[in-house]
Design an enzyme around this catalytic site. Structure first.
Site, PDB file in Angstrom:
ATOM      1  N   TRP A 129      52.282  53.607  41.908  1.00 32.65           N
ATOM      2  CA  TRP A 129      51.363  54.726  42.045  1.00 32.65           C
ATOM      3  C   TRP A 129      49.847  54.461  42.155  1.00 32.65           C
ATOM      4  CZ3 TRP A 129      48.931  56.305  36.991  1.00 32.65           C
ATOM      5  CH2 TRP A 129      48.277  57.423  36.977  1.00 32.65           C
ATOM      6  N   ASP A 210      56.464  51.842  32.792  1.00 31.85           N
ATOM      7  CA  ASP A 210      55.947  53.258  32.984  1.00 31.85           C
ATOM      8  C   ASP A 210      56.960  54.397  32.809  1.00 31.85           C
ATOM      9  OD1 ASP A 210      54.071  54.981  33.073  1.00 31.85           O
ATOM     10  OD2 ASP A 210      53.401  54.487  34.892  1.00 31.85           O
ATOM     11  N   LYS A 245      55.214  65.662  32.829  1.00 31.24           N
ATOM     12  CA  LYS A 245      56.089  66.453  33.769  1.00 31.24           C
ATOM     13  C   LYS A 245      57.331  66.936  33.016  1.00 31.24           C
ATOM     14  CE  LYS A 245      53.613  63.773  35.985  1.00 31.24           C
ATOM     15  NZ  LYS A 245      52.708  63.295  36.943  1.00 31.24           N
TER      16      LYS A 245
HETATM   17  C1  LMR Z   1      50.827  61.965  40.615  1.00 29.09           C
HETATM   18  O1  LMR Z   1      51.198  60.815  40.962  1.00 29.09           O
HETATM   19  O2  LMR Z   1      50.763  62.868  41.588  1.00 29.09           O
HETATM   20  C2  LMR Z   1      50.634  62.507  39.240  1.00 29.09           C
HETATM   21  O3  LMR Z   1      51.027  61.424  38.397  1.00 29.09           O
HETATM   22  C3  LMR Z   1      49.324  63.160  38.857  1.00 29.09           C
HETATM   23  C4  LMR Z   1      48.173  61.897  38.758  1.00 29.09           C
HETATM   24  O4  LMR Z   1      47.607  62.024  37.940  1.00 29.09           O
HETATM   25  O5  LMR Z   1      48.224  61.300  39.983  1.00 29.09           O
END
Ligand code: LMR
Length: 397
Positions: A129, A210, A245
């Protein structure tokens, strides 16, 4: 003070929402930020949340501060959900929870906790992420990355991942995605999770799991496999949990840092450190989302309604995956996107260059996060052909 302060570009994920909203084209498609969308592209408040909010508001007699670990009832309810009510992790008192401002707040608190307790490094699978890196390095941690995903095979590169993990030792931390890997949608299999658990036991590194999409891969119990396995096999585990979510509480910033210690006494000590770090930062989390989650999980009828709604959301994302695969097949893309149907959660990573992502956005109004991440919630019967047309055009340009 600020004469020379630089203007920063917008966030790579959140900034895309603004670009999408400003696009006047009617056929535009938002595959950006990870929020659930229904067939009409809306993100409605869950019915269980609406009812719980009404109950919470009716019962509320004060706005005085909540306890330092969050809304009363929230922590125990999340622990029951994650470990299962009959878990001996819970009966032994080895697990503790601190409510946090969302999953991001949990990650930041975990990062600061690890930093103050002397973690040597934190290792992430690549890609991860996009916010993991700035968020965890801002907590003062030294970050390393190891390969996780094979972009040619569109799946986990477990041999490369294991080779990277085999170099970790005591005092190192390994970040894992509990399920619904963000951004790839490619999760470790049960056997692979077991292998990593064995490596952690032998090498002594600490897993930080996570968990932002609990309930979106298979179901609430199956999706907790990694957390339960690691907590049963290892003395210490950290979990960062998000209710954004699965409860649809995005803007209420509701999450938890879950601490599994070698004993009840160790878990309590680590929890006290986390509370002290939170006090030095935001003092305590906002109460509302935690109260809503506690209300849902403590009321059998609301809990049942919430589980049904969560299942419906997860089913819809799965059927969107199949819809994209079928449409791609029928449009002459053969198996090029078939991997999408086998993956889990909201995201998959399309094999696109940054230039191809730009073409899809500029020429077709299809908004995709850098690196090629798409949110499958944004795909539907109405827009899927436009999406596939854009993909074909961009990849043959
Ligand atoms: C995402 O990955 O799009 C979500 O977790 C929102 C974010 O805060 O990035």
């Amino acid at each position: 003070m600020f004469q020379d302060t630089k203007l920063l570009p917008p966030d790579p994920i959140l900034g895309l929402t603004k670009l999408f909203q400003d696009d006047p084209r009617s056929e535009k498609i938002d595959l950006g930020v990870g929020v659930y969308r229904d067939l009409r592209g809306a993100t409605p408040v869950m019915k269980a949340v609406v009812q719980a909010e009404a109950n919470v508001t009716a019962a509320q007699k004060t706005k005085a501060y909540t306890p330092a670990d969050g809304a009363p009832g929230f922590g125990p309810a999340i622990l029951d959900l994650v470990f299962g009510k009959d878990s001996n992790i819970l009966s032994s008192g080895r697990a503790a929870a601190v409510q946090t401002p969302g999953g991001c707040g949990a990650l930041r608190l975990a990062g600061e906790l690890l930093n103050t307790q002397g973690a040597a490094s934190l290792t992430l699978g690549e890609p991860t992420w996009p916010n993991h890196v700035p968020l965890l390095s801002a907590a003062g941690l030294k970050l390393n990355s190891v390969p996780y995903y094979d972009r040619d095979a569109n799946g986990v590169d477990f041999a490369a991942f294991k080779a990277g993990v085999s170099r970790l030792g005591a005092n190192d931390v390994l970040l894992l995605h509990g399920c619904c890997h963000n951004p790839t949608g490619a999760d470790l299999s049960i056997e692979q999770v077991d292998e990593i658990a064995n490596m952690a036991a032998a090498q002594g590194f600490l897993p930080l799991i996570d968990a932002a999409y609990h309930g979106f891969a298979k179901d609430l119990d199956a999706d907790a496999y990694m957390i339960r396995k690691f907590s049963a096999d290892l003395p210490e585990v950290l979990v960062t949990y998000s209710c954004s979510k699965n409860f649809g509480l995005y803007r209420e910033r509701t999450g938890a840092l879950i601490i599994v210690g070698a004993s009840a006494d160790r878990a309590a000590a680590v929890k006290s450190q986390a509370i002290s770090l939170a006090r030095k930062n935001y003092s305590m989390p906002p109460a509302h989302g935690g109260e809503v989650v506690a209300e849902i999980l403590s009321d059998p009828a609301l809990s049942k309604l919430w589980r049904e709604e969560l299942t419906e959301m997860a089913d819809r994302v799965r059927s969107n995956r199949q819809l994209l695969e079928r449409t791609a097949q029928a449009s002459g893309l053969h198996n090029r996107l078939s991997f999408v149907a086998d993956q889990a959660g909201m995201f998959s990573l399309l094999p696109l260059s940054e230039d191809q992502i730009r073409i899809m956005r500029e020429d077709y109004g299809v908004y995709i996060v850098g690196g090629g991440r798409i949110n499958l919630c944004g795909v539907n019967e109405v827009n899927v052909e436009h999406l596939v047309r854009a993909y074909k055009a961009a990849t043959s340009a």
